[in-house]
Write a protein that holds these residues in place. Sequence first.
Motif, PDB file in Angstrom:
ATOM      1  N   ARG A   1      11.511 -24.097  30.859  1.00  0.00           N
ATOM      2  CA  ARG A   1      12.051 -24.351  29.517  1.00  0.00           C
ATOM      3  C   ARG A   1      11.030 -25.039  28.626  1.00  0.00           C
ATOM      4  N   GLU A   2      10.270 -25.970  29.224  1.00  0.00           N
ATOM      5  CA  GLU A   2       9.238 -26.654  28.444  1.00  0.00           C
ATOM      6  C   GLU A   2       8.149 -25.680  28.005  1.00  0.00           C
ATOM      7  N   VAL A   3       7.750 -24.792  28.900  1.00  0.00           N
ATOM      8  CA  VAL A   3       6.733 -23.811  28.544  1.00  0.00           C
ATOM      9  C   VAL A   3       7.235 -22.930  27.397  1.00  0.00           C
ATOM     10  N   THR A   4       8.508 -22.575  27.426  1.00  0.00           N
ATOM     11  CA  THR A   4       9.088 -21.793  26.337  1.00  0.00           C
ATOM     12  C   THR A   4       8.991 -22.567  25.027  1.00  0.00           C
ATOM     13  N   GLN A   5       9.230 -23.861  25.072  1.00  0.00           N
ATOM     14  CA  GLN A   5       9.094 -24.685  23.862  1.00  0.00           C
ATOM     15  C   GLN A   5       7.648 -24.739  23.399  1.00  0.00           C
ATOM     16  N   TRP A   6       6.714 -24.782  24.343  1.00  0.00           N
ATOM     17  CA  TRP A   6       5.297 -24.804  23.978  1.00  0.00           C
ATOM     18  C   TRP A   6       4.937 -23.524  23.225  1.00  0.00           C
ATOM     19  N   LYS A   7       5.525 -22.416  23.638  1.00  0.00           N
ATOM     20  CA  LYS A   7       5.235 -21.140  22.970  1.00  0.00           C
ATOM     21  C   LYS A   7       5.709 -21.153  21.523  1.00  0.00           C
ATOM     22  N   GLN A   8       6.735 -21.945  21.228  1.00  0.00           N
ATOM     23  CA  GLN A   8       7.269 -22.022  19.872  1.00  0.00           C
ATOM     24  C   GLN A   8       6.465 -22.974  18.989  1.00  0.00           C
ATOM     25  N   ALA A   9       5.723 -23.884  19.608  1.00  0.00           N
ATOM     26  CA  ALA A   9       4.933 -24.853  18.841  1.00  0.00           C
ATOM     27  C   ALA A   9       3.724 -24.156  18.214  1.00  0.00           C
ATOM     28  N   GLU A  10       3.358 -24.600  17.031  1.00  0.00           N
ATOM     29  CA  GLU A  10       2.275 -23.955  16.285  1.00  0.00           C
ATOM     30  C   GLU A  10       0.935 -24.045  17.020  1.00  0.00           C
ATOM     31  N   GLU A  11       0.633 -25.208  17.611  1.00  0.00           N
ATOM     32  CA  GLU A  11      -0.684 -25.395  18.245  1.00  0.00           C
ATOM     33  C   GLU A  11      -0.827 -24.638  19.564  1.00  0.00           C
TER      34      GLU A  11
ATOM     35  N   ALA B   1       1.045 -21.620  20.121  1.00  0.00           N
ATOM     36  CA  ALA B   1       1.688 -20.320  19.915  1.00  0.00           C
ATOM     37  C   ALA B   1       0.897 -19.189  20.561  1.00  0.00           C
ATOM     38  N   TRP B   2      -0.384 -19.420  20.844  1.00  0.00           N
ATOM     39  CA  TRP B   2      -1.210 -18.406  21.509  1.00  0.00           C
ATOM     40  C   TRP B   2      -0.690 -18.064  22.899  1.00  0.00           C
ATOM     41  N   LEU B   3       0.149 -18.932  23.480  1.00  0.00           N
ATOM     42  CA  LEU B   3       0.739 -18.632  24.793  1.00  0.00           C
ATOM     43  C   LEU B   3       1.661 -17.418  24.729  1.00  0.00           C
ATOM     44  N   LYS B   4       2.164 -17.102  23.540  1.00  0.00           N
ATOM     45  CA  LYS B   4       3.026 -15.924  23.380  1.00  0.00           C
ATOM     46  C   LYS B   4       2.265 -14.635  23.671  1.00  0.00           C
ATOM     47  N   ASP B   5       0.954 -14.657  23.482  1.00  0.00           N
ATOM     48  CA  ASP B   5       0.138 -13.458  23.678  1.00  0.00           C
ATOM     49  C   ASP B   5      -0.101 -13.140  25.151  1.00  0.00           C
ATOM     50  N   ILE B   6       0.227 -14.072  26.020  1.00  0.00           N
ATOM     51  CA  ILE B   6      -0.003 -13.907  27.464  1.00  0.00           C
ATOM     52  C   ILE B   6       1.262 -13.335  28.092  1.00  0.00           C
ATOM     53  N   PRO B   7       1.133 -12.342  28.970  1.00  0.00           N
ATOM     54  CA  PRO B   7       2.324 -11.817  29.652  1.00  0.00           C
ATOM     55  C   PRO B   7       3.066 -12.936  30.382  1.00  0.00           C
ATOM     56  N   SER B   8       4.371 -12.974  30.218  1.00  0.00           N
ATOM     57  CA  SER B   8       5.151 -14.081  30.776  1.00  0.00           C
ATOM     58  C   SER B   8       5.097 -14.132  32.298  1.00  0.00           C
ATOM     59  N   ASP B   9       4.922 -12.987  32.951  1.00  0.00           N
ATOM     60  CA  ASP B   9       4.890 -13.010  34.414  1.00  0.00           C
ATOM     61  C   ASP B   9       3.674 -13.767  34.939  1.00  0.00           C
ATOM     62  N   VAL B  10       2.594 -13.809  34.170  1.00  0.00           N
ATOM     63  CA  VAL B  10       1.410 -14.579  34.562  1.00  0.00           C
ATOM     64  C   VAL B  10       1.759 -16.066  34.580  1.00  0.00           C
ATOM     65  N   ILE B  11       2.452 -16.518  33.565  1.00  0.00           N
ATOM     66  CA  ILE B  11       2.820 -17.931  33.464  1.00  0.00           C
ATOM     67  C   ILE B  11       3.897 -18.282  34.483  1.00  0.00           C
ATOM     68  N   VAL B  12       4.853 -17.397  34.677  1.00  0.00           N
ATOM     69  CA  VAL B  12       5.901 -17.636  35.679  1.00  0.00           C
ATOM     70  C   VAL B  12       5.278 -17.759  37.065  1.00  0.00           C
ATOM     71  N   GLN B  13       4.308 -16.908  37.379  1.00  0.00           N
ATOM     72  CA  GLN B  13       3.654 -16.992  38.689  1.00  0.00           C
ATOM     73  C   GLN B  13       2.935 -18.315  38.858  1.00  0.00           C
ATOM     74  N   GLU B  14       2.318 -18.816  37.795  1.00  0.00           N
ATOM     75  CA  GLU B  14       1.654 -20.117  37.869  1.00  0.00           C
ATOM     76  C   GLU B  14       2.668 -21.218  38.158  1.00  0.00           C
ATOM     77  N   LEU B  15       3.837 -21.156  37.510  1.00  0.00           N
ATOM     78  CA  LEU B  15       4.878 -22.152  37.768  1.00  0.00           C
ATOM     79  C   LEU B  15       5.382 -22.050  39.213  1.00  0.00           C
ATOM     80  N   LEU B  16       5.534 -20.837  39.720  1.00  0.00           N
ATOM     81  CA  LEU B  16       5.968 -20.655  41.115  1.00  0.00           C
ATOM     82  C   LEU B  16       4.922 -21.200  42.084  1.00  0.00           C
ATOM     83  N   ASP B  17       3.652 -20.983  41.778  1.00  0.00           N
ATOM     84  CA  ASP B  17       2.580 -21.503  42.626  1.00  0.00           C
ATOM     85  C   ASP B  17       2.588 -23.040  42.636  1.00  0.00           C
TER      86      ASP B  17
END
Length: 97
Positions: free
Chosen positions: A63-73, A75-91
């Motif tokens: 949920r926090e990562v989702t909020q980070w994607k909404q923040a202006e500074e 927002a570049w996280l939106k350009d990354i496929p979400s499964d890459v970030i989800v895998q990092e959280l699982l790791d």
Amino acid sequence: MLFTMTHAVQKAFKIRAYLTPDQRRAFAQAEGATRYVRRRVLTEMDKHFKATGTRKTLLEMGREVTQWKQAEETAWLKDIPSDVIVQELLDLKQAFE
């Protein structure tokens, strides 16, 4: 008396990928995003643990990562496929366990 032996066969393959400049850029962005998320999540978890003595759940961190994607500074996280970030959280979750 009958003996049977089982042998595990292990094979390895080397594969070389010839990436286009766009593919190299995409991989570099994904790598940078996972490094950023990993470091920020570890920092946030450390602050939370020091304040409360409990660990944040994977769901809370997602949920926090989702909020980070909404923040202006960030927002570049939106350009990354979400499964890459989800895998990092699982790791990270697995590392804590």
